[in-house]
Design a protein around this motif. Structure first.
Motif, PDB file in Angstrom:
ATOM      1  N   VAL A   1     -41.024 -26.934  59.512  1.00  0.00           N
ATOM      2  CA  VAL A   1     -39.856 -27.642  59.723  1.00  0.00           C
ATOM      3  C   VAL A   1     -39.970 -28.434  60.990  1.00  0.00           C
ATOM      4  N   PHE A   2     -40.670 -27.564  62.143  1.00  0.00           N
ATOM      5  CA  PHE A   2     -40.792 -28.211  63.443  1.00  0.00           C
ATOM      6  C   PHE A   2     -42.032 -29.327  63.503  1.00  0.00           C
ATOM      7  N   ASN A   3     -43.002 -29.060  62.584  1.00  0.00           N
ATOM      8  CA  ASN A   3     -44.413 -30.024  62.475  1.00  0.00           C
ATOM      9  C   ASN A   3     -43.651 -31.266  61.896  1.00  0.00           C
ATOM     10  N   LEU A   4     -43.041 -31.255  60.817  1.00  0.00           N
ATOM     11  CA  LEU A   4     -42.372 -32.499  60.230  1.00  0.00           C
ATOM     12  C   LEU A   4     -41.670 -33.251  61.155  1.00  0.00           C
ATOM     13  N   ALA A   5     -40.533 -32.426  61.710  1.00  0.00           N
ATOM     14  CA  ALA A   5     -39.607 -33.197  62.799  1.00  0.00           C
ATOM     15  C   ALA A   5     -40.604 -33.918  63.886  1.00  0.00           C
ATOM     16  N   PHE A   6     -41.434 -33.105  64.302  1.00  0.00           N
ATOM     17  CA  PHE A   6     -42.292 -33.505  65.552  1.00  0.00           C
ATOM     18  C   PHE A   6     -43.075 -34.839  65.087  1.00  0.00           C
ATOM     19  N   GLU A   7     -43.724 -34.913  63.808  1.00  0.00           N
ATOM     20  CA  GLU A   7     -44.278 -35.834  63.346  1.00  0.00           C
ATOM     21  C   GLU A   7     -43.619 -37.189  62.994  1.00  0.00           C
TER      22      GLU A   7
ATOM     23  N   LEU B   1     -33.841 -37.540  72.704  1.00  0.00           N
ATOM     24  CA  LEU B   1     -32.664 -37.416  71.677  1.00  0.00           C
ATOM     25  C   LEU B   1     -33.084 -37.571  70.174  1.00  0.00           C
ATOM     26  N   PRO B   2     -33.567 -38.423  69.654  1.00  0.00           N
ATOM     27  CA  PRO B   2     -34.169 -38.762  68.395  1.00  0.00           C
ATOM     28  C   PRO B   2     -34.737 -37.585  67.921  1.00  0.00           C
ATOM     29  N   PHE B   3     -35.499 -36.642  68.531  1.00  0.00           N
ATOM     30  CA  PHE B   3     -36.014 -35.495  68.192  1.00  0.00           C
ATOM     31  C   PHE B   3     -34.918 -34.529  67.703  1.00  0.00           C
ATOM     32  N   VAL B   4     -33.724 -34.542  67.837  1.00  0.00           N
ATOM     33  CA  VAL B   4     -32.716 -33.867  67.315  1.00  0.00           C
ATOM     34  C   VAL B   4     -32.159 -34.367  66.016  1.00  0.00           C
ATOM     35  N   TYR B   5     -32.185 -35.786  65.854  1.00  0.00           N
ATOM     36  CA  TYR B   5     -32.120 -36.294  64.418  1.00  0.00           C
ATOM     37  C   TYR B   5     -33.101 -36.092  63.613  1.00  0.00           C
ATOM     38  N   SER B   6     -34.266 -36.248  64.106  1.00  0.00           N
ATOM     39  CA  SER B   6     -35.606 -35.957  63.267  1.00  0.00           C
ATOM     40  C   SER B   6     -35.471 -34.527  62.847  1.00  0.00           C
ATOM     41  N   MET B   7     -35.042 -33.432  63.552  1.00  0.00           N
ATOM     42  CA  MET B   7     -34.930 -32.017  63.306  1.00  0.00           C
ATOM     43  C   MET B   7     -33.897 -31.916  62.236  1.00  0.00           C
ATOM     44  N   TYR B   8     -32.626 -32.605  62.138  1.00  0.00           N
ATOM     45  CA  TYR B   8     -31.794 -32.599  61.223  1.00  0.00           C
ATOM     46  C   TYR B   8     -32.418 -32.967  59.722  1.00  0.00           C
ATOM     47  N   TYR B   9     -33.131 -34.158  59.912  1.00  0.00           N
ATOM     48  CA  TYR B   9     -33.785 -34.518  58.447  1.00  0.00           C
ATOM     49  C   TYR B   9     -34.666 -33.505  58.186  1.00  0.00           C
ATOM     50  N   ALA B  10     -35.668 -33.098  58.986  1.00  0.00           N
ATOM     51  CA  ALA B  10     -36.608 -32.034  58.537  1.00  0.00           C
ATOM     52  C   ALA B  10     -35.771 -30.859  57.914  1.00  0.00           C
TER      53      ALA B  10
END
Length: 263
Positions: free
Chosen positions: A23-29, A232-241
């Motif tokens: 999950v973390f890798n997907l969110a970060f990428e 902040l976009p990392f938070v929304y990327s994490m929600y999606y991931a």
């Protein structure tokens, strides 16, 4: 019932496996692909919203009222009047409701980033149209109203810290509400209850992921105040991931088919 809803019901009944690293890798990428564009959009949107709010307050109450409202001391329960606290609470709830479709657009941006799809400026505002806006508005209204009411009550009782903790808990258990609405076509109330049910299946892993995303955003504020707009976009990327790993998309065109059905 579409494939998304089938999967949601399966997860609610049987639970799911969630790998922190995946999950973390997907969110970060995804974050690396959207950071600059999404951060710029958040910055511009924030400036526009602040300008609109300031203009409304000045036109109705005058410049003195705006200066008074921006004074942090006035937000303390012991210093503020009941009318001021009520106006602030209602205004905060309304603002959260109106911003929620924008948040949904940022999560959609992460979806497009994973698939290397082009994301247009207008796409960030696509959830301000039916049927998404109504469900996002209702869901945010319910969550924000409960959180604000509890926070205000506990602030009056001089245990504001507990109120903040409860608000954080409510936010944590409802993190999947927006993705469930825009990806799973789930109605507002069901999206809230479904989010709580899903989070309860793997609370520790999800808590770790959200904490990491939150810390990453705070780093942007510490390094440079304006930097938070781009972390902040990392938070929304994490929600999606998180949604992608738990519910997933059975076909590449599954989301497009859902949009076509709702158009």
């Amino acid at each position: 019932m579409n494939l998304q809803k089938n999967r949601i019901e399966e997860v609610k009944a049987n639970g799911y496996q969630l790998d922190f690293a995946n999950v973390f890798n997907l969110a970060f990428e995804n974050y690396k692909k959207i950071a600059l564009y999404a951060g710029s959009m958040i910055l511009v949107f924030s400036v526009i919203i602040f300008a609109i709010i300031a203009a409304i307050i000045i036109s109705i109450f005058g410049i003195t009222a705006l200066t008074t409202m921006l004074n942090p001391e006035n937000f303390k329960a012991e210093a503020a009047s009941d009318n001021f606290l009520l106006i602030s609470m209602v205004g905060g709830i309304l603002l959260a409701c109106l911003v929620s479709p924008f948040t949904a657009g940022l999560i959609k941006m992460a979806y497009c980033a994973e698939r290397d799809e082009e994301f247009h400026f207008s796409s960030i505002f696509e959830y301000y149209r039916a049927p998404y806006f109504k469900e996002l508005f209702i869901a945010t209204l319910l969550i924000s109203s409960i959180s604000s009411a509890l926070a205000t009550a506990l602030s009056y009782a001089e245990i504001a810290l507990i109120g903040s903790l409860i608000n954080w808990i409510i936010s944590f258990f409802t993190i999947l509400t927006i993705p469930l609405i825009i990806f799973g076509d789930v109605k507002a109330v069901d999206a809230i209850s479904t989010s709580v049910t899903i989070v309860l299946k793997q609370p520790l892993v999800l808590l770790g992921l959200i904490l990491v995303a939150g810390i990453a955003s705070i780093i942007g504020f510490i390094g440079c105040c304006i930097g938070i707009f781009f972390t902040l976009p990392f938070v929304y990327s994490m929600y999606y991931a998180i949604y992608n790993e738990i519910i997933g998309f059975d076909h590449e065109d599954d989301f497009q088919e859902l949009e076509n059905q709702q158009s």
